[in-house]
Motif scaffolding. Structure first.
Motif, short mmCIF file in Angstrom:
data_model
loop_
_atom_site.label_atom_id
_atom_site.label_comp_id
_atom_site.label_asym_id
_atom_site.label_seq_id
_atom_site.Cartn_x
_atom_site.Cartn_y
_atom_site.Cartn_z
N TYR A 191 0.80 -1.20 -0.02
CA TYR A 191 -0.11 -0.11 -0.07
C TYR A 191 0.84 1.31 0.03
O TYR A 191 1.99 1.32 0.68
CB TYR A 191 -0.72 0.24 1.32
CG TYR A 191 -1.97 -1.11 1.23
CD1 TYR A 191 -2.77 -1.24 0.18
CD2 TYR A 191 -2.01 -1.87 2.29
CE1 TYR A 191 -3.70 -2.13 0.14
CE2 TYR A 191 -3.01 -2.71 2.35
CZ TYR A 191 -3.93 -2.81 1.35
OH TYR A 191 -4.96 -4.00 1.22
N LEU A 192 0.45 2.20 -0.92
CA LEU A 192 1.11 3.70 -0.94
C LEU A 192 0.32 4.37 -0.01
O LEU A 192 -0.87 4.67 -0.38
CB LEU A 192 1.58 4.00 -2.11
CG LEU A 192 2.56 3.38 -2.92
CD1 LEU A 192 2.57 3.65 -4.42
CD2 LEU A 192 3.95 4.03 -2.20
N VAL A 193 0.58 4.90 1.36
CA VAL A 193 0.07 6.01 2.03
C VAL A 193 0.51 7.17 2.13
O VAL A 193 1.76 7.51 2.04
CB VAL A 193 -0.19 5.33 3.65
CG1 VAL A 193 -1.03 6.46 4.38
CG2 VAL A 193 -0.72 4.00 3.41
N PRO A 194 -0.33 8.42 1.84
CA PRO A 194 0.15 9.77 1.51
C PRO A 194 0.73 10.08 3.12
O PRO A 194 0.01 9.83 4.16
CB PRO A 194 -1.30 10.51 1.14
CG PRO A 194 -2.23 9.75 1.89
CD PRO A 194 -1.82 8.43 1.62
N ASP A 195 1.65 10.96 3.09
CA ASP A 195 2.25 11.61 4.10
C ASP A 195 1.54 12.77 4.71
O ASP A 195 0.68 13.15 3.46
CB ASP A 195 3.70 11.83 3.80
CG ASP A 195 4.56 10.79 3.88
OD1 ASP A 195 4.17 9.77 4.35
OD2 ASP A 195 5.84 10.65 3.58
N GLN A 196 1.92 13.41 5.63
CA GLN A 196 0.94 14.67 5.72
C GLN A 196 1.16 15.91 4.92
O GLN A 196 2.48 15.91 4.43
CB GLN A 196 1.64 15.20 7.35
CG GLN A 196 0.57 16.16 7.92
CD GLN A 196 1.13 16.57 9.28
OE1 GLN A 196 2.08 15.78 9.89
NE2 GLN A 196 0.38 17.56 10.12
N GLY A 197 -0.16 16.44 4.51
CA GLY A 197 0.02 17.48 3.37
C GLY A 197 0.04 17.24 2.20
O GLY A 197 -0.17 17.88 1.34
N ALA A 198 0.06 15.93 1.82
CA ALA A 198 0.04 15.21 0.50
C ALA A 198 -1.56 14.68 -0.06
O ALA A 198 -1.42 14.13 -0.87
CB ALA A 198 1.15 14.00 0.25
#
Length: 272
Positions: free
Chosen positions: A110-117
């Motif tokens: 899984y690819l999870v967005p970092d904060q602000g993305a």
């Protein structure tokens, strides 16, 4: 859950900071080898052809050329050509999902967005979903370069590592083992189609359980409690002499099951 990789997912000029997580859990059961008399663990020693034990400091890597010829490769040799560590997954192409043969897919993440993305992530996720496309990229994970497929699933972006073309075994290599010049009668084909149609349903992965894994774990738990039960599995699979018999019997079993289901349904109560 522990992250596997952190970096940037990019398409065109859009960069999305992401974290990579494994999307699967291995259910493999492993056993240790023990000495029967006292259950002490078996250990292995590295020995050369003459039987002498070899310390780790004396062991080198060798690629076999022939029965008695090797090319010795050092860690320095491998480091000199290792792919450069990168924090970038750059999508180079988008392709239609149905163009990718399933044999190419390997491990899933899984690819999870970092904060602000969040916005850039949602843009890529929805864009790929509506276009029904998969992003193709290369990236480096643990000093190895991977080909990867980036695709949406369940409102999340997934990454599947892929095999390269030369890692896929061509079906032509097995063509001598495949049936050829087989005559199928219209009756056989129609019966097979009817059977297949009757078994078509929506895919529900939770419906399929790893029964062997559950049985092994149950046995381990029982033996750990100093209790032992032995059950003999019964083979209920019928043997059929020919294809038509198998098809007809399958259809009959399905009709019998459906009739049984209908007979066990409670009749709807009539309103007063």
């Amino acid at each position: 859950m522990r992250p596997v990789w952190k970096g940037m997912l990019s398409f065109g000029l859009v960069n999305v900071p992401v974290t990579l997580y494994k999307a699967t859990r291995s259910k493999t059961i492993s056993f240790n080898q023990l000495r029967k008399s006292d259950f002490s663990r078996i250990q292995y020693k590295r020995v050369a052809g003459d039987g002498a034990e070899v310390p780790a400091s004396e062991i080198v890597k060798g690629y076999k050329l022939s029965e008695d010829r090797y090319v010795v490769i050092s860690d320095t040799d491998l480091e000199s050509i290792a792919p450069k560590a990168s924090r970038q997954i750059e999508i180079s192409d988008f392709v239609k999902l149905d163009e990718i043969d399933n044999r190419y897919y390997d491990s899933s993440y899984y690819l999870v967005p970092d904060q602000g993305a969040g916005k850039a992530y949602a843009l890529l996720l929805q864009g790929m979903t509506e276009a029904n496309v998969v992003g193709i990229a290369k990236f480096v994970l643990r000093n190895k370069e991977y080909l990867a497929a980036i695709r949406p699933a369940d409102n999340i972006i997934t990454l599947s590592t892929m095999l390269f073309a030369d890692e896929i075994v061509s079906a032509k290599e097995l063509e001598n083992d495949l049936p050829s010049n087989v005559d199928l009668s219209e009756k056989e084909l129609n019966m097979a189609k009817t059977l297949i149609d009757s078994l078509i349903t929506s895919f529900d992965p939770s419906k399929y359980q790893n029964e062997y894994h559950k049985q092994v774990m149950a046995m381990i738990e029982t033996k750990a409690g100093n209790e032992m039960t032995v059950s003999t599995p019964v083979d209920t699979s019928p043997y059929f002499a020919d294809l038509m018999s198998a098809l007809e019997a399958s259809m009959a079993a399905i009709k019998k099951t459906e009739a049984k289901k209908k007979s066990t349904r409670k009749p709807k109560s009539k309103s007063a």
